[in-house]
Structure formats: C-alpha cells, structure tokens
Design an enzyme around this catalytic site. Sequence first.
Site, PDB file in Angstrom:
ATOM      1  N   TRP A 127       0.893  -1.341   0.056  1.00  0.00           N
ATOM      2  CA  TRP A 127       0.294  -0.016   0.048  1.00  0.00           C
ATOM      3  C   TRP A 127       0.964   1.227  -0.007  1.00  0.00           C
ATOM      4  CZ3 TRP A 127      -2.037   2.663   4.820  1.00  0.00           C
ATOM      5  CH2 TRP A 127      -2.908   3.539   4.505  1.00  0.00           C
ATOM      6  N   ASP A 208      -1.750  -6.165   8.445  1.00  0.00           N
ATOM      7  CA  ASP A 208      -2.657  -4.929   8.419  1.00  0.00           C
ATOM      8  C   ASP A 208      -3.855  -5.529   7.743  1.00  0.00           C
ATOM      9  OD1 ASP A 208      -3.929  -2.787   7.637  1.00  0.00           O
ATOM     10  OD2 ASP A 208      -2.324  -2.233   6.074  1.00  0.00           O
ATOM     11  N   LYS A 243     -13.683   0.155   5.155  1.00  0.00           N
ATOM     12  CA  LYS A 243     -14.200  -0.561   3.914  1.00  0.00           C
ATOM     13  C   LYS A 243     -15.432  -1.590   4.338  1.00  0.00           C
ATOM     14  CE  LYS A 243     -10.223   1.004   2.658  1.00  0.00           C
ATOM     15  NZ  LYS A 243      -9.553   1.792   1.501  1.00  0.00           N
TER      16      LYS A 243
HETATM   17  C1  LMR Z   1      -6.560   3.003  -0.969  1.00  0.00           C
HETATM   18  O1  LMR Z   1      -5.493   2.156  -1.067  1.00  0.00           O
HETATM   19  O2  LMR Z   1      -6.813   3.526  -1.904  1.00  0.00           O
HETATM   20  C2  LMR Z   1      -7.271   3.363   0.194  1.00  0.00           C
HETATM   21  O3  LMR Z   1      -7.004   2.235   1.158  1.00  0.00           O
HETATM   22  C3  LMR Z   1      -7.611   4.576   0.832  1.00  0.00           C
HETATM   23  C4  LMR Z   1      -6.055   5.214   1.276  1.00  0.00           C
HETATM   24  O4  LMR Z   1      -6.149   5.748   1.975  1.00  0.00           O
HETATM   25  O5  LMR Z   1      -5.200   5.004   0.433  1.00  0.00           O
END
Ligand code: LMR
Length: 393
Positions: A127, A208, A243
Amino acid sequence: MFESLDILPPDPLLGIAAACKADPNPKKVDLGVGVYKTEAGDTPILKSVQQAITQLTAEEKSKVYIAPQGNADFISGMQNLILGDLANTDRFVSIQAPGGTGSLRIGSEMIAKANPNATVWASDPTWANHVPLMKSAGLNLKNYPYYDTANNALKADEMLSTISKLGKDDIVLLHGCCHNPSGEDLTPELWSAVADLAVERGFTPFVDIAYQGFGKDLETDVAGVREIFAKVPEMMIASSCSKNFGLYRERTGMISFLSENAEKKEACRTNALSIARGIYSMPPSYGAALVGLILKDENLTKIWQEELAEMCSRMNTLRTLLIGKLQERGVEKDFSFIERQNGMFSFLGINKDQIDRLRSEYAIYMAGSSRINIAGISNNNVDYLADAIAAVL
Ligand code: LMR
C-alpha cells in the site's frame, strides 16, 4: 520559519480522486482510491449502519471523552470478528485507533519504542501509504519480494527465502487479505510457512487487515491471520472498518498486540495508550460506537453480513465482467489473473504511457502503478472502459 518548507505534490492515491472530481468529462471513470461504489457509482451508508445510527442517536446522552482504550463493545466485537475464540487469551490486547492508518501509526511508534534497531519488511509492492507512514515513525523499512508484475503471480519462493533469513529485530508486515495493491493473497500453505518461519526465526508478524469480508468471506479471509496468531509468541494486527463497514470518514480502527504473557500484554496496552496520548489523546467515538452496536446485536450483525456479502459478490462479478469484455474486443493480453485475485484491487499491468493515455484521452483514472479499484467498474461504464483499454493496448 515556514520559508524552509517546499510545496509537496498531491498524495499519490488521494490526488487521483481530486483530479477525477475536477474532470468535466461526463464519461469519466474513477478507478483510483479504494472506496466501494454501487452500480450507480455511489457509496451509500450501509443499512446496518443507518439502523445503528438511529439507535445511537436515541441512546447517546453525552459527548464527554470516551475511555482512552476505546469502546469495549467495539473492541470485543472486532477481536471476535478477526480471531474468533483465539482472542480469548490474556496475552492479547487491543486499542481503538483512528482508522487503519492511525492503527498502523500506533503500531509503528510501538515498534520504534520497543526496538529502535528494528527493520520492518513490507511486501514489494505494498500500500502506497505504508512506506511514508512507517518512515514518519522513524522506522527502517525494507522490502521482501511478493508480486511478479510480469507474470501476475506471487513470488512465493523468493518471499520465503528472504524472510527465512530474518531474526528477532525484524518485523514482517503482511496484508491479512485482499492484498493492496495486487489483489494476490498468500495461499493457506504460504500463511502456514510464514507462521512456522516466524516461530523458527523469531521475527514479529505485523498484519494489516483492512478488507475482511471483501475477498471470499468473513471467515476465509482471516484464516491466515488466525494460523499465525495460534502459533507465534508475539504479533501485531492493525484493522480497519473503513471498507467493510463503509465508515471511511469516521476513522474507525484498532491496533492489537499479542505478547508472551499477561504482564507484557499490560506493558503493550499502557505503552500504546501513552503513544496515543501524545498524538490525539483518545480515539474518535462515533464510528466505533456504531460498529460496537452492530456486532453486539444479532439482527444488526446479520444485516451487515448480508450487505458485506453483497459488496463482495458484486466485486467478484465485476472482475469476471471486465475480463469478458476485454476478451470480446480481441485483446491479446491475458487478463484472467484478475478473476483469481481478491478484494478491491488488481493491477492492469499496463505501462505508464498507457495509463497516461487512459487519463488524458478517456478520463479513466487509476493509480500510477496501474492498480484499479474494481468497485469503480459498473455495467454502465464497463464497455467504455474495455474499449479504452483495448485502444491503448
Ligand atoms: C487505497 O488504498 O486506495 C485506500 O486504502 C485509501 C487510502 O487511504 O489510500
């Protein structure tokens, strides 16, 4: 003083939503930030949440601070959701925190406090916010191989080989389910292998989990987390209700610690509270109060589970639909991997030039990595999207 500051570029993910919103093209398609959308392109409040709001409005009599650790019903409900009966151990404790990000931040500060020599190993890719968030807490960050973008497959052997060399100063950050950004999850065998390596080598797993129920179902999605939890002496779990409860703006999350014994658990609890006190004092109440009400009430839980199953099933249907539409257009590239993957995201696996063309010529917005939010697809836009992808390919 502020003359030393430069203007920063927009956040790589949040900036996409802003750019798409500003685009006047009526055909625009937002496949950027991970937000669930219905067929109509909305993100409505879930019915279960609406009922909990009605109940909370009638019951809430004060806006005085909540306990620093958070809402007890929320914490026990969430612990049970993630871990089932395994949560019933005096080695385990959770702190309510502002969203998944706030939970990750408390976890990161905790690592920095407990072991300044620690290195956190994140999947390559991970992420986009994991890296700046953990670096802000002063942590050393490295990557373990995870996803092979050329072949759209897990780099399982490389991953295991890397983490089999780690030791007690290492933390391995794992996505509980619905890997963000790839959608490619560890198999049950790999979860088991990671758990065994954690025990053997002494590294600490940090899971996570932000998409429980978006992959297969509530239970299957956490089987890997439970396997690790049952085996290791210590671990951390950052969880989010953004989510699966659709509570994005309510910043509803939880950071949990499994430690070697009850005394160390109390050390984790008090240190986490002290870290939180130094940042925001006590967590926001509203979202957690709603989740607490939903998870305590059998009827509300059932309504929520049905809504969650519907969101999950819709995303899986959209995965199949997109692949079919691309095949219909005679696209040579094999996109079948999208059907196998889980949750909200998959990479399209197209290059920067193609991503830029989709944006400038078709007003189709996605992350710079070619990650798409599957929930941004609909029966209304899928033909336009498939035409555009076929054209840029
Ligand atoms: C994403 O990965 O798009 C979501 O988790 C929103 C974010 O805060 O990045």
